[in-house]
Write an enzyme that holds these catalytic residues in place. Structure first.
Site, PDB file in Angstrom:
ATOM      1  N   ASN A   7      41.643  37.750  31.204  1.00 52.15           N
ATOM      2  CA  ASN A   7      41.130  39.064  31.611  1.00 52.15           C
ATOM      3  C   ASN A   7      41.560  40.046  30.521  1.00 52.15           C
ATOM      4  O   ASN A   7      42.700  40.507  30.504  1.00 52.15           O
ATOM      5  CB  ASN A   7      41.724  39.434  32.972  1.00 52.15           C
ATOM      6  N   ARG A  89      36.916  36.930  32.486  1.00 53.97           N
ATOM      7  CA  ARG A  89      36.407  37.962  33.389  1.00 53.97           C
ATOM      8  C   ARG A  89      35.651  38.982  32.538  1.00 53.97           C
ATOM      9  O   ARG A  89      36.192  39.491  31.550  1.00 53.97           O
ATOM     10  CB  ARG A  89      37.584  38.636  34.079  1.00 53.97           C
ATOM     11  N   HIS A 178      33.802  44.312  41.778  1.00 53.97           N
ATOM     12  CA  HIS A 178      34.685  43.432  42.565  1.00 53.97           C
ATOM     13  C   HIS A 178      33.919  42.197  43.036  1.00 53.97           C
ATOM     14  O   HIS A 178      34.276  41.576  44.038  1.00 53.97           O
ATOM     15  CB  HIS A 178      35.252  44.137  43.828  1.00 53.97           C
ATOM     16  N   ARG A 237      39.843  57.761  42.896  1.00 55.68           N
ATOM     17  CA  ARG A 237      38.401  58.041  42.716  1.00 55.68           C
ATOM     18  C   ARG A 237      37.829  58.675  43.978  1.00 55.68           C
ATOM     19  O   ARG A 237      38.183  58.298  45.090  1.00 55.68           O
ATOM     20  CB  ARG A 237      37.626  56.754  42.424  1.00 55.68           C
ATOM     21  N   GLU A 381      40.768  36.246  42.950  1.00 57.81           N
ATOM     22  CA  GLU A 381      39.721  36.325  41.933  1.00 57.81           C
ATOM     23  C   GLU A 381      39.925  35.270  40.853  1.00 57.81           C
ATOM     24  O   GLU A 381      38.966  34.690  40.341  1.00 57.81           O
ATOM     25  CB  GLU A 381      39.714  37.728  41.310  1.00 57.81           C
TER      26      GLU A 381
HETATM   27  P1  ADP Z   1      43.826  47.161  42.473  1.00 60.54           P
HETATM   28  O1  ADP Z   1      42.579  47.846  42.902  1.00 60.54           O
HETATM   29  O2  ADP Z   1      44.574  47.890  41.412  1.00 60.54           O
HETATM   30  O3  ADP Z   1      43.660  45.665  42.221  1.00 60.54           O
HETATM   31  P2  ADP Z   1      45.395  46.277  44.749  1.00 60.54           P
HETATM   32  O4  ADP Z   1      44.375  45.458  45.422  1.00 60.54           O
HETATM   33  O5  ADP Z   1      46.554  45.573  44.115  1.00 60.54           O
HETATM   34  O6  ADP Z   1      44.768  47.299  43.730  1.00 60.54           O
HETATM   35  O7  ADP Z   1      45.955  47.313  45.819  1.00 60.54           O
HETATM   36  C1  ADP Z   1      46.947  48.218  45.471  1.00 60.54           C
HETATM   37  C2  ADP Z   1      47.240  49.087  46.668  1.00 60.54           C
HETATM   38  O8  ADP Z   1      47.540  48.271  47.786  1.00 60.54           O
HETATM   39  C3  ADP Z   1      48.470  49.930  46.434  1.00 60.54           C
HETATM   40  O9  ADP Z   1      48.131  51.155  45.865  1.00 60.54           O
HETATM   41  C4  ADP Z   1      48.994  50.105  47.832  1.00 60.54           C
HETATM   42  O10 ADP Z   1      48.449  51.308  48.314  1.00 60.54           O
HETATM   43  C5  ADP Z   1      48.432  48.971  48.628  1.00 60.54           C
HETATM   44  N1  ADP Z   1      49.464  48.056  49.100  1.00 60.54           N
HETATM   45  C6  ADP Z   1      50.030  47.035  48.451  1.00 60.54           C
HETATM   46  N2  ADP Z   1      50.980  46.453  49.232  1.00 60.54           N
HETATM   47  C7  ADP Z   1      51.023  47.124  50.377  1.00 60.54           C
HETATM   48  C8  ADP Z   1      51.771  47.043  51.574  1.00 60.54           C
HETATM   49  N3  ADP Z   1      52.709  46.117  51.724  1.00 60.54           N
HETATM   50  N4  ADP Z   1      51.507  47.929  52.562  1.00 60.54           N
HETATM   51  C9  ADP Z   1      50.572  48.846  52.421  1.00 60.54           C
HETATM   52  N5  ADP Z   1      49.830  48.994  51.311  1.00 60.54           N
HETATM   53  C10 ADP Z   1      50.044  48.162  50.306  1.00 60.54           C
END
Ligand code: ADP
Length: 397
Positions: A7, A89, A178, A237, A381
């Site tokens: 990636n 990717r 996504h 966003r 992914e």
């Molecule tokens: P990205 O879009 O960057 O891939 P992710 O899918 O990793 O993002 O999601 C990140 C978000 O997930 C974080 O900003 C957080 O808000 C949320 N998150 C991660 N772990 C937890 C948790 N244990 N409880 C609540 N929210 C969480």
């Protein structure tokens, strides 16, 4: 089989070496500060290695990745010949790509054609591909596109109601993103519910969030658009917004369109709604529980908009059998899942509050009498990229 998953970003490159049949990752890592100085972060099991290695371009980053993978001490394979294929990717496949494909000169040309649609990511993705071709010229390379899964959308879902010339001449339409995650969750959900023909809405809720309407495994509609700015509000966003807001802000504050878009991409979403408390849902949950009203509003608005799209997609498909939650927020934040499902009582959605407390595990959280099955399906992914790559390479033999 060993698949190397790449990636590539503009100054970083993430990699994983994975067996596509078992999903076992033997090593993974990140090359960062490419074009600046260069640092390799490599991980095998719990063992972490950090090395400063000059990386003027992506080629040195790939060379460093391969070198550590075959290293006698820190490596996991004896020779790069043990890498059967590389899966890349790629952000934007435009109207050129409906599925993953083996990379050849025509594919490179077509990915270049999509650069205007993905000006930040596609050039970086191409650098990763070209670097791999240079250092491992006989190993098959596969491109897996973030947009491809959504290419089954009908015109009524992907066309914008703007003059046709912009669609015909400039390929302006809804693409969605996504896609690799939505595809993985759609396939995995079919296995979990034990059928192929059903209507589902998948909520990929993370820092970036998107939703998709999927019928019999095929995408019918999705919330992101020409770019990942559209749809539900996200970490930073805005999501859907009246386009005339851009004109208003530019006129009033003298912003350029780029400056205004930067605000909508980086300074909006739940970060803005929470009065800059945080873009992270964990901080918002803590804030809300301590009585911060803006944090509570940010979470409320997020759940409201997600629920609205579930309703819209249920109408679009004339029904819904399964609702799935995935990605950082979808997998972990029971409060958001409950907040969304609260709006869906009219569809017969009922979740079990105890099951909904669980985090990050594959689990049905709906009650036995719920009319819609509600699942948490952690996304993967990388596994999807590895499986697509392996399938294509095996078929080509
Ligand atoms: P990205 O879009 O960057 O891939 P992710 O899918 O990793 O993002 O999601 C990140 C978000 O997930 C974080 O900003 C957080 O808000 C949320 N998150 C991660 N772990 C937890 C948790 N244990 N409880 C609540 N929210 C969480």
């Amino acid at each position: 089989m060993n698949i190397l998953i790449i990636n590539a970003g503009s100054s970083s490159l993430k990699y994983q070496l994975m067996d596509p049949d078992t999903g076992v990752v033997s090593a993974k890592g990140l090359c960062e500060r490419i074009g600046i100085d260069g640092r390799l972060n490599h991980k095998v099991g719990d063992n972490k290695i950090v090395k400063d290695i000059p990386m003027p371009t992506h080629s040195e980053a790939i060379a460093a990745t391969l070198a550590i993978l075959v290293d006698e001490v820190d490596g996991v394979i004896k020779s790069t010949d043990e890498i059967d294929a590389v899966g890349h990717r790629v952000l934007h496949g435009g109207m050129e790509f409906f599925d993953s494909c083996i990379i050849n000169d025509d594919v490179i040309t077509a990915i270049k054609k999509c650069i205007p649609l993905g000006p930040l990511h596609n050039p970086a993705n191409l650098m990763g591909i070209e670097a791999c071709q240079k250092v491992m010229p006989t190993t098959p390379q596969v491109a897996v596109f973030d947009t491809a899964f959504h290419m089954t959308m009908p015109p009524k879902a992907y066309r914008y109601a703007i003059p046709t010339e912009y669609y015909k001449n400039d390929s302006i339409r809804r693409y969605g993103f996504h896609g690799t995650s939505h595809k993985y969750v759609a396939r995995r959900t079919a296995e979990l519910v034990g059928k192929k023909e059903f209507k589902m809405v998948n909520c990929h809720l993370g820092n970036g969030s998107s939703m998709s309407a999927v019928k019999d495994g095929k995408c019918q509609d999705t919330t992101m658009g020409l770019t990942p700015l559209a749809g539900v509000p996200m970490g930073t966003r805005s999501g859907d917004i009246d386009a005339a807001v851009v004109q208003f802000l530019c006129n009033k504050y003298g912003y350029s369109v780029d400056e205004c878009l930067n605000i909508l991409n980086k300074k909006s979403g739940v970060l803005a709604l929470s009065e800059n408390l945080s873009s992270d849902f964990r901080d918002l949950e803590n804030g809300a529980s301590e009585g911060n009203e803006s944090a509570a509003l940010a979470r409320e608005k997020f759940c409201y908009e997600v629920a609205k799209y579930v309703g819209a997609y249920t109408a679009a498909m004339n029904g819904i059998d399964v609702l799935t939650f995935t990605a950082g927020v979808g997998e972990n934040d029971g409060g958001v899942r409950a907040g969304v499902c609260e709006y869906l009582g009219y569809l017969g959605v009922k979740i079990d509050p105890e099951l909904n407390k669980k985090r990050g595990t594959e689990l049905k959280i709906s009650t036995p009498d719920s009319k819609v099955e509600v699942w948490v399906v952690p996304t993967n992914e990388e596994l999807m990229i590895a499986q697509d790559t392996a399938e294509l390479v095996k078929a080509a033999k």
